[in-house]
Design a protein around this motif. Structure first.
Motif, PDB file in Angstrom:
ATOM      1  N   ASP A  92       0.824  -1.005   0.084  1.00 40.26           N
ATOM      2  CA  ASP A  92       0.330   0.492  -0.267  1.00 40.26           C
ATOM      3  C   ASP A  92       0.854   0.964  -0.031  1.00 40.26           C
ATOM      4  O   ASP A  92       1.461   1.066   0.212  1.00 40.26           O
ATOM      5  CB  ASP A  92      -0.841   0.058   1.135  1.00 40.26           C
ATOM      6  CG  ASP A  92      -1.973  -0.695   1.522  1.00 40.26           C
ATOM      7  OD1 ASP A  92      -2.227  -1.839  -0.124  1.00 40.26           O
ATOM      8  OD2 ASP A  92      -3.023  -1.457   1.925  1.00 40.26           O
ATOM      9  N   ASP A  94       0.028   3.939   1.900  1.00 44.12           N
ATOM     10  CA  ASP A  94       0.036   4.716   3.441  1.00 44.12           C
ATOM     11  C   ASP A  94       0.836   4.867   3.782  1.00 44.12           C
ATOM     12  O   ASP A  94       1.113   5.552   5.206  1.00 44.12           O
ATOM     13  CB  ASP A  94      -1.693   4.607   3.262  1.00 44.12           C
ATOM     14  CG  ASP A  94      -2.031   3.066   3.863  1.00 44.12           C
ATOM     15  OD1 ASP A  94      -0.710   2.663   3.253  1.00 44.12           O
ATOM     16  OD2 ASP A  94      -3.333   3.229   4.082  1.00 44.12           O
ATOM     17  N   GLN A  96       1.932   2.118   5.850  1.00 47.00           N
ATOM     18  CA  GLN A  96       1.214   1.523   6.287  1.00 47.00           C
ATOM     19  C   GLN A  96       1.915  -0.146   6.566  1.00 47.00           C
ATOM     20  O   GLN A  96       1.733  -0.609   7.398  1.00 47.00           O
ATOM     21  CB  GLN A  96      -0.395   0.718   6.869  1.00 47.00           C
ATOM     22  CG  GLN A  96      -1.558   1.836   7.263  1.00 47.00           C
ATOM     23  CD  GLN A  96      -2.093   1.469   7.534  1.00 47.00           C
ATOM     24  OE1 GLN A  96      -3.486   1.568   6.037  1.00 47.00           O
ATOM     25  NE2 GLN A  96      -2.983   1.078   8.386  1.00 47.00           N
ATOM     26  N   ARG A 198      -2.320   4.813   9.902  1.00 48.67           N
ATOM     27  CA  ARG A 198      -1.795   5.695   8.648  1.00 48.67           C
ATOM     28  C   ARG A 198      -1.106   7.289   9.609  1.00 48.67           C
ATOM     29  O   ARG A 198      -2.520   6.991  10.236  1.00 48.67           O
ATOM     30  CB  ARG A 198      -3.447   5.519   8.561  1.00 48.67           C
ATOM     31  CG  ARG A 198      -3.432   6.397   6.224  1.00 48.67           C
ATOM     32  CD  ARG A 198      -4.497   6.446   6.829  1.00 48.67           C
ATOM     33  NE  ARG A 198      -5.189   5.359   5.086  1.00 48.67           N
ATOM     34  CZ  ARG A 198      -4.386   5.512   3.906  1.00 48.67           C
ATOM     35  NH1 ARG A 198      -3.892   6.903   3.963  1.00 48.67           N
ATOM     36  NH2 ARG A 198      -4.825   4.810   2.543  1.00 48.67           N
TER      37      ARG A 198
HETATM   38 MG    MG Z   1      -3.891   1.790   4.486  1.00 46.27          MG
END
Ligand code: MG
Ligand code: UDP
Length: 308
Positions: A92, A94, A96, A198
């Motif tokens: 991902d 982001d 994370q 996040r």
């Molecule tokens: Mg995420």
């Protein structure tokens, strides 16, 4: 090309520079050739500009920008077409998922037992409204598909290139990549990965994710098992239902001959309903077979090897 890192990004401008920096640092340490493929999934923020700037810093970066938001599955699917590496890592955008896990994922792939290694966010940093339904989802999916992993939808995964070539993803089926790969005959394993809260932006999937997830589970079970033989499932369902109806009506007929009134009994109507529904199921199955037969020549098989 050794490694392709594939990243779907929808409004993730703040996270991307740090993410790319970390990936670059991790893989440089491995002394492997690599590329990073980021799909900007129709972002409304500065994602595309940020990526254009990053391209100057990392020539190995490839960017695909969708004209509108098509969803994570579409982004992955498009990136897979572009990826040239022998190993494909998805994560991902982001932050994370942790790029530092790349070496451990690759190591697990390389010990030869698996074709796909799925990350397991054992210690998750997400709100409880997300983690609890997700546990249920993973439990049910694991039971119904027979794949013994704990975290189907982890963004962080590593694939051998053969795996992604044979994957057909659309809609929101990215939640089921391990299931689809397993169905194609690939060996799926998992390894525990670090997970972070996040820091920028917000989650792109609301409460609808759970309903969609379960509907998609139905779809996946259906397309993996019955796509080529819909009558097997619908026929069985229909036969059972219609038979129950027939037995009910038979029983009532016997009562009728012995002089009882049957037309006002709820059971009478239940029997009729069961027969009608049963016949409908069978007809659905036949329609399904007509469609399956029409597209049979387009079926793609996952081929391991050809010896000629
Ligand atoms: Mg995420
Ligand atoms: N994403 C995307 N298109 C979308 C929704 C999400 O490319 O329509 C990307 C998003 O940018 C992120 C990843 O998919 O990189 C996972 O999304 P998110 O972090 O919102 O999911 P969560 O962590 O809440 O499960």
């Amino acid at each position: 090309m050794d490694i392709s890192v594939v990243i779907p990004a929808y409004n993730e401008a703040e996270s991307l520079p740090e993410l790319l920096e970390k990936i670059h640092r991790t893989i440089t340490g491995l002394k492997r050739t690599y590329e990073i493929v980021v799909v900007d999934d129709g972002s409304h923020d500065a994602t595309l500009e940020v990526l254009r700037n990053q391209k100057k810093k990392y020539p190995s970066l490839k960017v695909i920008s969708f004209r509108r938001n098509y969803g994570k599955s579409a982004a992955l699917s498009e990136a897979f077409k572009t990826a040239r590496g022998d190993y494909i890592i998805t994560m991902d955008a982001d932050l994370q998922d942790d790029p530092e896990e790349i070496p451990s994922l690759l190591e697990n792939l390389n010990n030869g037992k698996y074709d796909l290694i799925s990350g397991w966010k054992k210690k998750r940093h997400d709100p409880i409204s997300k983690t609890i339904p997700s546990k249920l989802f993973n439990f049910v999916t694991s039971r119904l598909t027979g794949i013994r992993i704990h975290d189907f939808n982890c963004g962080l995964k590593a694939y051998r290139k053969e795996v992604i070539k044979d994957l057909q993803i659309y809609g929101e089926l990215h939640r089921f990549l391990p299931v689809l790969a397993h169905w194609n005959g690939f060996r799926v394993g998992e390894t525990v990965v670090k997970h972070h809260p996040r820091r920028f932006g917000k989650t792109k999937f609301g409460i609808s994710r759970f309903f969609n997830g379960f509907f998609d589970l139905l779809t996946v079970l259906f397309i993996t098992r019955y796509q080529t033989s819909p009558l097997h499932i619908f026929g069985m369902l229909g036969l059972l239902t219609a038979l129950i109806g027939l037995f009910i009506e038979l029983y009532l007929t016997v009562l009728w001959f012995s002089g009882q009134v049957i037309r006002n009994r709820p059971l009478f109507f239940l029997g009729i309903l069961a027969i009608i529904v049963g016949v409908q199921f069978i007809v659905f199955g036949l329609l399904g077979e007509m469609i399956a037969a029409r597209f049979a020549s387009q079926t793609e098989y996952s081929i391991k090897e050809k010896v000629e």
